[in-house]
Enzyme design. Structure first.
Site, PDB file in Angstrom:
ATOM      1  N   LYS A  71      60.466  53.567  51.419  1.00 24.50           N
ATOM      2  CA  LYS A  71      61.688  53.836  50.648  1.00 24.50           C
ATOM      3  C   LYS A  71      61.893  52.815  49.538  1.00 24.50           C
ATOM      4  CE  LYS A  71      65.305  53.596  53.178  1.00 24.50           C
ATOM      5  NZ  LYS A  71      65.622  52.181  52.925  1.00 24.50           N
ATOM      6  N   THR A  73      59.610  50.796  48.285  1.00 27.39           N
ATOM      7  CA  THR A  73      58.475  50.946  47.381  1.00 27.39           C
ATOM      8  C   THR A  73      58.726  52.077  46.393  1.00 27.39           C
ATOM      9  OG1 THR A  73      56.984  50.128  49.104  1.00 27.39           O
ATOM     10  CG2 THR A  73      55.983  51.361  47.287  1.00 27.39           C
ATOM     11  N   ARG A  94      69.043  45.747  48.173  1.00 27.79           N
ATOM     12  CA  ARG A  94      69.624  44.752  49.071  1.00 27.79           C
ATOM     13  C   ARG A  94      68.706  43.539  49.185  1.00 27.79           C
ATOM     14  NH1 ARG A  94      69.843  47.632  54.473  1.00 27.79           N
ATOM     15  NH2 ARG A  94      67.939  48.514  53.594  1.00 27.79           N
ATOM     16  N   LYS A 105      59.858  44.060  61.130  1.00 27.54           N
ATOM     17  CA  LYS A 105      59.996  44.989  60.018  1.00 27.54           C
ATOM     18  C   LYS A 105      59.357  44.466  58.731  1.00 27.54           C
ATOM     19  CE  LYS A 105      63.491  47.485  57.309  1.00 27.54           C
ATOM     20  NZ  LYS A 105      63.231  46.856  56.007  1.00 27.54           N
ATOM     21  N   ALA A 273      71.681  48.921  57.941  1.00 26.41           N
ATOM     22  CA  ALA A 273      72.309  50.237  58.039  1.00 26.41           C
ATOM     23  C   ALA A 273      72.442  50.710  59.477  1.00 26.41           C
ATOM     24  CB  ALA A 273      71.523  51.261  57.235  1.00 26.41           C
ATOM     25  N   PHE A 301      67.430  52.435  56.013  1.00 28.51           N
ATOM     26  CA  PHE A 301      66.906  53.308  57.063  1.00 28.51           C
ATOM     27  C   PHE A 301      66.996  54.783  56.656  1.00 28.51           C
ATOM     28  CE2 PHE A 301      67.891  49.482  59.776  1.00 28.51           C
ATOM     29  CZ  PHE A 301      66.575  49.132  59.956  1.00 28.51           C
ATOM     30  N   PHE A 381      49.373  59.099  50.774  1.00 22.15           N
ATOM     31  CA  PHE A 381      48.316  58.366  51.472  1.00 22.15           C
ATOM     32  C   PHE A 381      46.984  59.066  51.183  1.00 22.15           C
ATOM     33  CE2 PHE A 381      51.879  56.597  53.615  1.00 22.15           C
ATOM     34  CZ  PHE A 381      51.473  55.423  54.235  1.00 22.15           C
ATOM     35  N   TRP A 409      52.711  53.057  45.257  1.00 20.73           N
ATOM     36  CA  TRP A 409      52.127  51.923  45.984  1.00 20.73           C
ATOM     37  C   TRP A 409      50.774  51.569  45.365  1.00 20.73           C
ATOM     38  CZ3 TRP A 409      47.782  50.330  48.458  1.00 20.73           C
ATOM     39  CH2 TRP A 409      47.898  49.195  49.267  1.00 20.73           C
TER      40      TRP A 409
END
Length: 556
Positions: A71, A73, A94, A105, A273, A301, A381, A409
């Site tokens: 998210k 990224t 954030r 994480k 969140a 999240f 991916f 990415w």
């Protein structure tokens, strides 16, 4: 393949003053923290108040899985793509907590060639905002205990102290502690608790305050305890607010950094969140809307947590009206929701994809309830197949969602141009009619149950322990008309992290309810969610180190 930290450390950054020039911020309006970080001055924020607002784009995601979603990224890469298209864009993110950085994480800088930098600074101490919040929180705790020690003029009941100390680290042994041991001069012996700093109400207050005066008023309203008669005691009554404001004087100013492609990024505030409201600061978002034509922000999240709170708490309080939502998913995560083991997610499996895509479907339905146009993007991916991508594309378009692949990415802004063009097309062709989910004047239970039923898909809500009596007490004290901040696991639409996909017929268990009167919402704890996380068996801290040349390794 280079790691995220290697890519970030090889980046050639522009001086932050040059990044500010892109937004017409004069160098004297920046308070520099070295060459690549700065706080934006209060005088500049006042100067831009009368400018028209740009478009506000929220990036959210399906429920997180071990397969990864990307998210942040996507948010960073989309901002870079807007820049490549010649659009004046700012991203608003954030700040990361140290707890996840050293836990499981990781950081919050994005990944690959879609990152904000300096990555190590951001993921560690940054500009000291979290330290200021921790200090202000614990100053209030110290003044509360000192008040009791020095005669307890307010008649605070030590058994009804609700203000907790905090620490920006995952430290489970501090969840429940006993303080005041020793002699009489060491204070009253009582049970106390710690939360992680991102769960402190002061974090929420800082992120929702419009300015220093609003911050002061919100801090003064925070409920810290109750008297023997059951009356609320506030931080204002303890005389702590002025000193807390002094500690937070710099922290309230938004931080300016840049992406790998020098897109301006306002990174400010960091509530989780799953245990808080999960959005960056109102000040940063409002400032970004005055600085740029397009503001790309994210909420923490999955959309059941971050997006719902972004809409029902942040937008409601700040008067914000989002123009579009980008919903991030991956083929791998959708197959994981279809019960495919992590080791087998690289294999084409249309049956599992069809089974797991119901998680995405529920998030689409939820976002459409807020009447904001939705664009679904797949974070690409190498293992994704054309058949799988075509399946998801048709699924989304059948539900009136625009769809595009994101390759940010691997390719940075270039890999997000198709997505950026799709978002621009959506903004031009679909109008947002944003509305919140519920009327804040409904009874507390009705608001809880509406979120549980409409956003999570729950069949019922059950209240255990003192939850029902706490609700009755809050309504009696006049707090019944506040919005709801649900604390729930991020891994499932339900409050049970093991229920993947789109669970049905489940019951949400509410075990505690309390008021964050300064922030302006009611916190509802569900399931087994903790406001002080713990470290895993193999924390990320094992892999973090500093080389002889001073370079940090192992951050991700």
């Amino acid at each position: 393949m280079k790691t995220d930290i290697q890519i970030a450390q090889e980046a050639v950054m522009e001086p932050v003053s040059r990044v500010g020039e892109k937004l017409s911020i004069a160098s004297e309006e920046l308070e520099l923290y070295g060459n690549y970080k700065a706080k934006i001055s209060e005088s500049y924020l006042r100067k831009i108040q009368d400018r028209p607002d740009g478009k506000l784009i929220l990036v959210t995601a399906i429920n997180p899985t071990p397969a990864g979603e990307g998210k942040t990224t996507t948010t960073v890469g989309l901002g870079q793509a807007f820049g490549r298209l010649g659009k004046k864009a700012v991203i608003a993110l954030r700040e990361p907590s140290l707890g996840p950085c050293f836990g499981v994480k990781g950081g919050a800088a994005g990944g690959g060639y879609a990152q904000v930098v300096p990555m190590e600074d951001l993921n560690l101490h940054f500009t000291g905002d979290f330290h200021a919040i921790t200090s202000a929180n614990n100053l209030l705790a110290a003044m509360l205990d000192n008040h009791i020690q020095q005669g307890n003029e307010l008649e605070i009941d030590p058994r009804q102290i609700v203000w907790k100390r905090c620490l920006d680290m995952n430290d489970r042994v501090l969840r429940n502690v006993v303080v005041g041991l020793g002699s009489k001069m060491d204070g009253m012996v009582r049970e106390d608790h710690f939360v992680i700093t991102v769960a402190s109400e002061i974090m929420a207050v800082l992120c929702l305050a419009d300015n220093m005066e609003d911050l002061r008023e919100r801090l003064s309203r925070m409920v810290v305890a109750y008297t023997y008669k059951g009356e609320a005691v506030t931080a204002g009554q303890l005389g702590a607010v002025g000193a807390m404001c002094a500690l937070l004087k710099d922290a309230i100013q938004p931080n300016l950094i840049q992406t790998l492609e020098h897109t301006p990024a306002l990174v400010h505030g960091g509530p989780f969140a799953n245990i808080a409201h999960g959005c960056s600061s109102v000040r940063a978002t409002k400032a970004a809307l005055k600085m740029a034509d397009y503001v790309i922000t994210e909420a923490g999240f999955g959309a059941d947590l971050g997006a719902e709170k972004f809409f029902d708490i942040k937008c409601r309080m700040a008067g914000l009206s989002p123009d579009a939502v980008v919903l991030v998913a991956t083929i791998r995560a959708l197959k994981y929701n279809g019960d495919v083991p992590k080791a087998e997610l690289g294999k084409e499996n249309l049956e599992a994809l069809a089974k797991g895509i119901v998680n995405l479907e529920k998030h689409i339905e939820n976002l459409q309830k807020f009447q904001v146009p939705v664009v679904v993007t797949l974070n690409a991916f190498l293992t994704d197949t054309e058949k799988e991508i075509s399946f998801v594309r048709k699924f989304c378009e059948d539900r009136d969602c625009d769809f595009e692949i994101s390759e940010v990415w691997e390719k940075g802004g270039e890999g997000g141009i198709a997505l950026a063009n799709k978002v621009l097309h959506t903004l031009e062709t679909k109008e947002s009619h944003f509305k919140v989910l519920y009327d804040e004047n409904l009874p507390i239970r009705e608001k809880i149950e509406k979120i549980a039923a409409e956003i999570y898909g729950a069949a019922s809500v059950t209240y255990v322990g003192t939850a029902e009596s706490q609700i009755a007490r809050l309504e009696t004290l006049g707090f019944g008309n506040l919005p709801i901040c649900m604390a729930k696991t991020q891994y499932s639409l339900s409050d049970d992290p093991s229920l993947l996909g789109r669970p049905e017929g489940f019951t949400v268990t509410v075990r505690d309810v309390y008021v964050s009167a300064g922030a302006g919402f009611i916190v509802v704890l569900t399931g087994s969610v903790m406001t002080m996380p713990g470290l895993p068996k193999n924390p990320a801290a094992f892999r973090i180190d500093v080389a002889e040349d001073g370079k940090i390794t192992g951050l991700f």
